[in-house]
Structures are given as structure tokens and as C-alpha cells.
Write a protein that holds these residues in place. Structure first.
Motif, PDB file in Angstrom:
ATOM      1  N   VAL A  39       0.842  -1.187   0.000  1.00  0.00           N
ATOM      2  CA  VAL A  39       0.000   0.000   0.000  1.00  0.00           C
ATOM      3  C   VAL A  39       0.881   1.242   0.000  1.00  0.00           C
ATOM      4  O   VAL A  39       1.967   1.264   0.599  1.00  0.00           O
ATOM      5  N   ALA A  40       0.427   2.268  -0.678  1.00  0.00           N
ATOM      6  CA  ALA A  40       1.213   3.489  -0.845  1.00  0.00           C
ATOM      7  C   ALA A  40       1.499   4.179   0.482  1.00  0.00           C
ATOM      8  O   ALA A  40       0.712   4.085   1.430  1.00  0.00           O
ATOM      9  N   GLY A  41       2.619   4.853   0.536  1.00  0.00           N
ATOM     10  CA  GLY A  41       2.953   5.636   1.715  1.00  0.00           C
ATOM     11  C   GLY A  41       1.896   6.687   1.986  1.00  0.00           C
ATOM     12  O   GLY A  41       1.321   7.258   1.054  1.00  0.00           O
ATOM     13  N   GLY A  42       1.635   6.956   3.258  1.00  0.00           N
ATOM     14  CA  GLY A  42       0.604   7.909   3.616  1.00  0.00           C
ATOM     15  C   GLY A  42      -0.780   7.316   3.737  1.00  0.00           C
ATOM     16  O   GLY A  42      -1.739   8.019   4.083  1.00  0.00           O
ATOM     17  N   VAL A 172     -14.712   6.850  -6.689  1.00  0.00           N
ATOM     18  CA  VAL A 172     -14.132   6.154  -5.537  1.00  0.00           C
ATOM     19  C   VAL A 172     -14.337   4.660  -5.732  1.00  0.00           C
ATOM     20  O   VAL A 172     -15.395   4.226  -6.202  1.00  0.00           O
ATOM     21  N   THR A 173     -13.339   3.872  -5.385  1.00  0.00           N
ATOM     22  CA  THR A 173     -13.417   2.417  -5.499  1.00  0.00           C
ATOM     23  C   THR A 173     -13.225   1.770  -4.129  1.00  0.00           C
ATOM     24  O   THR A 173     -12.384   2.204  -3.347  1.00  0.00           O
ATOM     25  N   VAL A 174     -14.002   0.744  -3.868  1.00  0.00           N
ATOM     26  CA  VAL A 174     -13.779  -0.126  -2.707  1.00  0.00           C
ATOM     27  C   VAL A 174     -13.737  -1.558  -3.227  1.00  0.00           C
ATOM     28  O   VAL A 174     -14.681  -2.017  -3.869  1.00  0.00           O
ATOM     29  N   THR A 197      -9.743   1.092  -0.203  1.00  0.00           N
ATOM     30  CA  THR A 197     -10.394   2.168  -0.943  1.00  0.00           C
ATOM     31  C   THR A 197      -9.351   3.225  -1.277  1.00  0.00           C
ATOM     32  O   THR A 197      -8.328   3.351  -0.585  1.00  0.00           O
ATOM     33  N   ASP A 198      -9.603   3.975  -2.334  1.00  0.00           N
ATOM     34  CA  ASP A 198      -8.672   5.039  -2.715  1.00  0.00           C
ATOM     35  C   ASP A 198      -9.068   6.391  -2.119  1.00  0.00           C
ATOM     36  O   ASP A 198      -8.431   7.410  -2.387  1.00  0.00           O
ATOM     37  N   ALA A 199     -10.113   6.424  -1.297  1.00  0.00           N
ATOM     38  CA  ALA A 199     -10.507   7.673  -0.643  1.00  0.00           C
ATOM     39  C   ALA A 199      -9.477   8.082   0.412  1.00  0.00           C
ATOM     40  O   ALA A 199      -8.716   7.251   0.911  1.00  0.00           O
ATOM     41  N   GLN A 200      -9.467   9.371   0.741  1.00  0.00           N
ATOM     42  CA  GLN A 200      -8.608   9.876   1.813  1.00  0.00           C
ATOM     43  C   GLN A 200      -9.422   9.885   3.111  1.00  0.00           C
ATOM     44  O   GLN A 200     -10.391  10.618   3.240  1.00  0.00           O
ATOM     45  N   GLY A 239      -5.779   7.130  -0.085  1.00  0.00           N
ATOM     46  CA  GLY A 239      -5.761   8.580  -0.300  1.00  0.00           C
ATOM     47  C   GLY A 239      -5.431   8.994  -1.716  1.00  0.00           C
ATOM     48  O   GLY A 239      -5.122  10.164  -1.967  1.00  0.00           O
ATOM     49  N   GLN A 240      -5.496   8.061  -2.669  1.00  0.00           N
ATOM     50  CA  GLN A 240      -5.143   8.375  -4.055  1.00  0.00           C
ATOM     51  C   GLN A 240      -6.285   9.008  -4.832  1.00  0.00           C
ATOM     52  O   GLN A 240      -6.085   9.520  -5.934  1.00  0.00           O
TER      53      GLN A 240
END
Length: 405
Positions: A39-42, A172-174, A197-200, A239-240
């Protein structure tokens, strides 16, 4: 044998998530059994774990790592639960995390380990260490389906689903996957489930979202009444996306909650449909309780009754077994004259006695279906619950009798 379980559909990538699998030979031959979710940083992470006091080593380690860090990797193996293995099990889980940390360049505490499989055997650490470089090299945003297959044990099919919606004018994707088939009566989540999910979303808000989704899904299923030592459910937010949700009061939170709950419910019901040896998918509805707790008492007593479950397997409308379960559920001061029972749309019991228009033919028609609804009205309040279970077949005994052989 699965009770109406649909084939795995295409799972949508989640920006900021990459997945890789490899056949490590942990227990199974010629199939992937080790997986990495990067998973991406942050990113933020929410998780719920088993409440079984004999929790597995990876659960202990994952809780520790999650307490002070934002994870960058999930490391999952199938075939060995690393439970009941004492201090050595914890050392082994930490060693596997350290190996992946060396490959990826992150701290080992940024890795959460998860295991599923046979209890009481030491983890084959050397095989995992040897296989990890390949899993690292092949990770891809489209690897969700591969991981869903790699984490299977007695499952007959992989389980996964995706929800895509628009919020604040942005997509948004889940996406989520799960494994589980037996030892299913979660006391938090399912055996293993991983959602992203890509939400922040900040961690506290994400944890609230996951807890609510789990309460309405994974904590409403049972196959055999057993709670695993290894249960875990994780929700990652990368958060992307352009969508940012700061609090549970944000208008966007309701949309995310709906999507996460939908994914959780789909996965939970897939686990029941794939229950070990299952041939019937059973919905138990209990209404008219004074509170949710007593409705759950009745529902789970019915759903976990071997006599009720075997009657469903035989397509036998043996409603006396259901009445007996209601009566022994422990609801205080239950007035039998207020109880009604339905098999599907057919009213069997009304006011505590056999409905004059009920026929065995009606009951047999309902019980012969693949999907059955058993509905109870307690007549003492407004609370209601719905849970899902399956029947108990010859195959369940065979699967579990041969599981370690």
C-alpha cells in the motif's frame, strides 16, 4: 457443493495498492499460498481481530505493529495458522516481517502478518523467506483475484467484490477479498478479509467505518459456531482519490460507509454459501424482540442448532426443531403465545400454536429450495435482526475429519 456461490467477477484495482502471490509450498502443492499486499505511503489502516483468547501469533504481532505505525505491507500465508505455537510463533512471524522489510526497504513494524490453516504447527519460515522475492517482483495493481485464491484453505472458490461510486464529483473504489469456509462464527470479522479504498480517510474515521460494516455483515454469519484463533479484517485507505473524508459527519462518509458495508456483506454471505459441505443458504430473521441482544440470542440458537441445520440439509420442514431452539435460547419471560414462525412465506406457528392453514406440502416446498428463510416473530418489542447460515451435511463431517490428513 457451494450453495449458490457465484463465480468471482472482475475485481477493480484500487489506486495505491499492489498485490503479488507465489507458491511457497507451505502446505499446498502447485498453488500459490503466500501473498503480499503493498500500500502506498501515507495510507491509513483500520482493522479488527479475533476475540478468541487463544489468538494466533500473527494476530499478536499485527496488533503490535498497527498500534504505532501506518502499515505499508500485509503479508499473508495459507496452510499454516501459526496458532498455538507460543513464543516461537511470534518470533517466526516477526522473522517473516523482517525478511519482507529487507526486500522493500521499510521498517518491519510497517508490515502486518496474517496466517490461516492448521493450528499447532510451526511456520515453515525458510520456505516463506525463499519465496518472498518472487511475490515481491510480481506484485501488480490487478492482483486481487490471485490473492483471493492464494489465501484459500478449505474454500471451494475465491471470494471478492468491488463497488465503484462517485462522490464529491470524483470516482471512488472499494475492493475486498475474503477467505473462510469452516470454523465460522466470527466475534469481530471473518477468518481473513482485506478491503481497500482510494478515498482519503483518517484512521479514526476509517476504524468507525470498518466497525460498522463488520457489525452488519461478518458479525451476522455462522457456519458451525466456532470462532477462529486467526480472524482478522483489514480496511486500507490509500488517499489516491480526490475524495477526502475528514469526519463521520461529512456528507461523503455516508457514501463510503454504504460501499464498505456492501462489500463486507457480499463477502460475508459468500463465506456462508461456501460453508464446508453447504448445500443450502439460510437466512434467519427474528423480529419483535425487546432488544437486539435477545433477537440475536434466538437467531443464533436456531442457526447453530445441529438439528435445525440437518433438517435443512434433508429439506425436511421439521418445525418442531425450530420451536425447541427458540424455547431454549434463554430469552427471559418469553410468552409462547406471542411467538409466530414462518418457513418462507408459509406461516407455520401463530400465537404459539400450529396455524390451521399450514400444510406439510407448503413446508416441503420451501425447504427444498437452495435459499431458505426462517422467520420468527417474538411479539414483545420492536427490535429485529437478520443473520445468515448454512445447512449441516455429510460433507462437513468428512472435510473436518480429513483436514489434517
Amino acid at each position: 457443493m457451494a450453495a449458490g456461490l457465484e463465480h468471482l467477477q472482475e475485481l477493480l484495482p484500487v489506486a495505491g495498492v499492489e498485490l503479488g502471490t507465489v507458491a511457497a509450498g507451505i502446505r499446498y502443492r502447485d498453488r500459490p499460498d503466500l501473498a503480499i499486499i503493498a500500500v502506498a505511503g501515507g495510507s491509513t489502516c483500520a482493522a479488527v481481530f479475533t476475540r478468541n483468547a487463544f489468538c494466533a501469533a500473527p494476530v499478536i504481532v499485527a496488533r503490535r505493529h498497527l498500534a504505532g505505525n501506518s502499515p505499508r505491507f500485509l503479508l499473508i500465508n495459507a496452510g499454516n495458522a501459526n496458532a498455538g505455537t507460543g513464543i516461537q510463533g511470534i518470533v517466526d512471524a516477526e522473522t517473516c516481517c523482517a525478511t519482507l522489510a529487507e526486500l522493500s526497504g521499510v521498517a518491519s513494524t510497517a508490515i502486518l502478518p496474517f496466517s490461516t490453516g492448521v493450528i499447532g504447527e510451526l511456520l515453515p519460515v525458510s520456505r516463506i523467506q525463499a519465496a518472498l522475492p518472487h511475490a515481491w517482483q510480481v506484485r501488480s495493481p490487478t492482483g486481487w483475484s490471485s490473492v483471493a485464491r492464494a489465501i484459500m484453505t478449505t474454500d471451494t472458490a475465491p471470494k471478492g467484490t468491488s463497488v465503484h461510486f462517485t462522490c464529491q464529483g470524483h470516482p471512488v473504489t472499494v475492493t475486498g477479498i475474503a477467505k473462510g469456509s469452516g470454523m465460522i462464527r466470527p466475534d469481530m470479522a471473518t477468518m481473513l478479509a482485506f478491503l481497500a479504498t482510494d478515498a482519503q480517510v483518517p484512521k479514526k474515521v476509517l476504524q468507525h467505518c470498518l466497525a460498522r460494516g463488520v457489525a452488519e455483515s461478518f458479525n451476522r454469519i455462522t457456519v458451525d459456531g466456532d470462532t477462529s484463533t486467526n480472524d482478522a479484517c483489514v480496511l486500507l485507505a490509500t488517499g489516491q482519490s480526490e475524495v477526502s473524508i475528514a469526519t463521520i459527519e461529512d456528507s461523503a462518509f455516508a457514501a463510503l460507509q454504504q460501499a464498505v458495508t456492501e462489500v463486507c456483506l457480499s463477502l460475508a454471505q459468500a463465506i456462508v454459501r461456501d460453508g464446508e459441505g453447504a448445500t443450502k443458504f439460510i437466512t434467519v430473521e427474528v423480529a419483535g424482540g425487546r432488544n437486539i441482544q435477545e433477537c440475536e440470542q434466538v437467531a443464533y440458537t436456531i442457526a447453530q442448532s445441529p438439528l435445525v441445520k440437518t433438517a435443512c440439509f434433508a429439506s425436511d420442514p421439521n418445525w418442531g426443531r425450530i420451536l425447541a431452539a427458540i424455547g431454549r435460547s434463554g430469552v427471559p419471560d418469553l410468552e409462547i403465545t406471542g411467538v409466530s414462525l414462518y418457513l418462507g412465506e408459509a406461516c407455520v406457528i401463530h400465537g404459539g400454536v400450529l396455524h390451521p392453514k399450514y400444510t406439510e406440502e407448503q413446508g416441503r416446498t420451501v425447504m427444498a429450495q437452495d435459499d431458505i428463510t426462517l422467520a420468527v416473530e417474538l411479539g414483545r418489542g420492536d427490535a429485529r435482526v437478520q443473520i445468515w447460515t448454512c445447512d449441516l451435511s455429510f460433507a462437513y463431517v468428512k472435510i473436518n475429519a480429513e483436514y489434517r490428513s
